[in-house]
Enzyme design. Structure first.
Site, PDB file in Angstrom:
ATOM      1  N   SER A 101       0.800  -1.233  -0.022  1.00 19.43           N
ATOM      2  CA  SER A 101      -0.096  -0.099  -0.021  1.00 19.43           C
ATOM      3  C   SER A 101       1.055   1.344   0.029  1.00 19.43           C
ATOM      4  O   SER A 101       0.370   2.324  -0.618  1.00 19.43           O
ATOM      5  CB  SER A 101      -0.890  -0.036   1.279  1.00 19.43           C
ATOM      6  OG  SER A 101      -1.959  -0.908   1.048  1.00 19.43           O
TER       7      SER A 101
ATOM      8  N   LYS B 251      -8.399  -4.593  12.151  1.00 22.25           N
ATOM      9  CA  LYS B 251      -9.638  -3.982  11.372  1.00 22.25           C
ATOM     10  C   LYS B 251     -10.753  -4.008  12.051  1.00 22.25           C
ATOM     11  O   LYS B 251     -11.733  -3.315  12.105  1.00 22.25           O
ATOM     12  CB  LYS B 251      -9.742  -4.910  10.132  1.00 22.25           C
ATOM     13  CG  LYS B 251      -8.601  -4.584   8.907  1.00 22.25           C
ATOM     14  CD  LYS B 251      -9.197  -5.091   7.661  1.00 22.25           C
ATOM     15  CE  LYS B 251      -7.981  -5.017   6.558  1.00 22.25           C
ATOM     16  NZ  LYS B 251      -8.371  -5.647   5.390  1.00 22.25           N
TER      17      LYS B 251
ATOM     18  N   ASP C 140     -12.716  -1.963   1.495  1.00 22.22           N
ATOM     19  CA  ASP C 140     -12.418  -3.319   0.891  1.00 22.22           C
ATOM     20  C   ASP C 140     -13.804  -3.671   0.055  1.00 22.22           C
ATOM     21  O   ASP C 140     -13.840  -4.614  -0.824  1.00 22.22           O
ATOM     22  CB  ASP C 140     -12.317  -4.371   2.063  1.00 22.22           C
ATOM     23  CG  ASP C 140     -10.948  -4.165   2.718  1.00 22.22           C
ATOM     24  OD1 ASP C 140      -9.970  -3.698   2.070  1.00 22.22           O
ATOM     25  OD2 ASP C 140     -10.547  -4.752   3.792  1.00 22.22           O
TER      26      ASP C 140
ATOM     27  N   ALA D 149     -12.560 -16.086   7.927  1.00 28.82           N
ATOM     28  CA  ALA D 149     -13.769 -15.281   8.602  1.00 28.82           C
ATOM     29  C   ALA D 149     -13.182 -14.099   9.422  1.00 28.82           C
ATOM     30  O   ALA D 149     -13.917 -13.558  10.356  1.00 28.82           O
ATOM     31  CB  ALA D 149     -14.506 -16.206   9.763  1.00 28.82           C
TER      32      ALA D 149
ATOM     33  N   GLY E 255     -11.532  -9.761   8.968  1.00 28.56           N
ATOM     34  CA  GLY E 255     -11.978  -8.616   8.270  1.00 28.56           C
ATOM     35  C   GLY E 255     -12.187  -8.650   6.962  1.00 28.56           C
ATOM     36  O   GLY E 255     -13.066  -8.156   6.318  1.00 28.56           O
TER      37      GLY E 255
ATOM     38  N   GLY F 236      -5.212 -11.020  -5.788  1.00 28.86           N
ATOM     39  CA  GLY F 236      -5.767  -9.872  -4.903  1.00 28.86           C
ATOM     40  C   GLY F 236      -5.500  -8.582  -5.540  1.00 28.86           C
ATOM     41  O   GLY F 236      -5.821  -7.451  -4.798  1.00 28.86           O
TER      42      GLY F 236
END
Length: 305
Positions: A17, A66, A102, A128, A130, A243
């Site tokens: 990022s 998150k 997201d 399961a 964030g 991704g």
């Protein structure tokens, strides 16, 4: 004055990022510096308090924070409230607003994965945390009729199902025990398979055995890498996607929230490609449930920030 934007997580050193957002700021002529803050859970509240200062545009949040950061916000957007997870923070004076970009990133990735086909209505989600919350909410909004969630610790998957009880009242949302035979049975009934765990990021391993993957699935791995999971799925005849698209578009949404400007997608995509070629991997993803899950094992997919 140069403004500051920070990525808060643990760990963050391998995040893509920073390269993506800094390139966007520079291309847009915005005097802003993107920083990476490695903060444990004990240091999270102090970090959030610090970004209330006037020298900050906002922040990204990645695992394992998150969900933990939610009660520290002054206000949540619809997506953050619905998912119970925040990956982007903006400032309104000294008030902090929690967003979940997201969801937008996943929705764009899903559309590109499906392409010109009719949108499927059944999906299997691995994980399961964030990132999975954004995925499940995106599937709910896309009109899916049946979504099955597998997680190594069943109670976390059950908690996710409970969280979405109201918004998923029109559909079948189930948590099931993660056993290969059960996963195989569900994969035979579905069209979409999404991995939102970190399995495959740091080691060449897959969350599911290659032999149980049918050859007609649409497969998305939130990890920004050519994982064994994707290689196995492609070898079986599946259509696969990593991704990258989700990471890029959630980042673009965050950039627009901080700056009020349209994100320079081409610049951001180029920066991602260069950072990836240099060996960086995204910090986003979900715990695998292994003993290292609160450290490097939690570093994972491209679900943003």
């Amino acid at each position: 004055m140069t403004k500051r934007v920070v990525l808060i997580g643990h760990p963050v050193a391998h995040s893509l990022s920073g390269a993506m957002q800094q390139a966007a700021f520079d291309a847009a002529g915005i005097a802003a510096q993107y920083e990476q803050w490695d903060r444990t859970s004990l240091a999270l509240a102090a970090a959030i308090a610090e970004i209330r200062g006037d020298d900050f545009l906002g922040a990204n949040v990645t695992i394992p924070h998150k969900e933990r950061v939610v009660p520290l916000m002054d206000r949540l957007t619809e997506e953050a409230q619905a998912t119970g997870a925040v990956n982007t923070i903006t400032r309104e004076a000294r008030r902090l607003v929690g967003h979940n970009t997201d969801v937008a990133g996943f929705s764009i990735a899903l559309d590109k994965l499906v392409g010109r086909q009719k949108m499927p209505r059944h999906a299997v989600v691995l994980g399961a945390g964030g990132g999975a919350r954004a995925v499940v909410y995106g599937l709910i909004r896309a009109g899916f009729q049946r979504v099955v969630i597998f997680n190594r610790h069943l109670h976390r998957a059950e908690g996710l199902v409970k969280h979405f009880g109201r918004s998923a009242s029109h559909m079948e949302l189930r948590a099931m025990p993660w056993h290969d035979s059960v996963v195989e049975s569900e994969l035979a009934k579905t069209k979409i398979l999404i991995n939102s765990t970190s399995i495959g990021l740091t080691r060449d391993e897959s969350p599911v055995p290659a032999e149980i993957i049918p050859g007609d699935l649409l497969v998305l791995d939130l990890i920004y890498n050519r994982t064994r999971f994707l290689r196995d799925a492609e070898a079986a005849g599946c259509t696969v996607m990593d991704g990258e698209t989700m990471l890029l578009h959630q980042g673009a949404a965050a950039f627009s929230l901080w700056t009020g400007q349209t994100a320079p997608l081409d610049v951001m995509a180029t920066a991602l490609a260069e950072a990836r070629a240099g060996g960086l991997r995204s910090a986003e993803g979900e715990p695998t449930g292994e003993p290292i899950a609160d450290a490097a094992g939690e570093a994972a997919a491209s679900a943003a920030g």
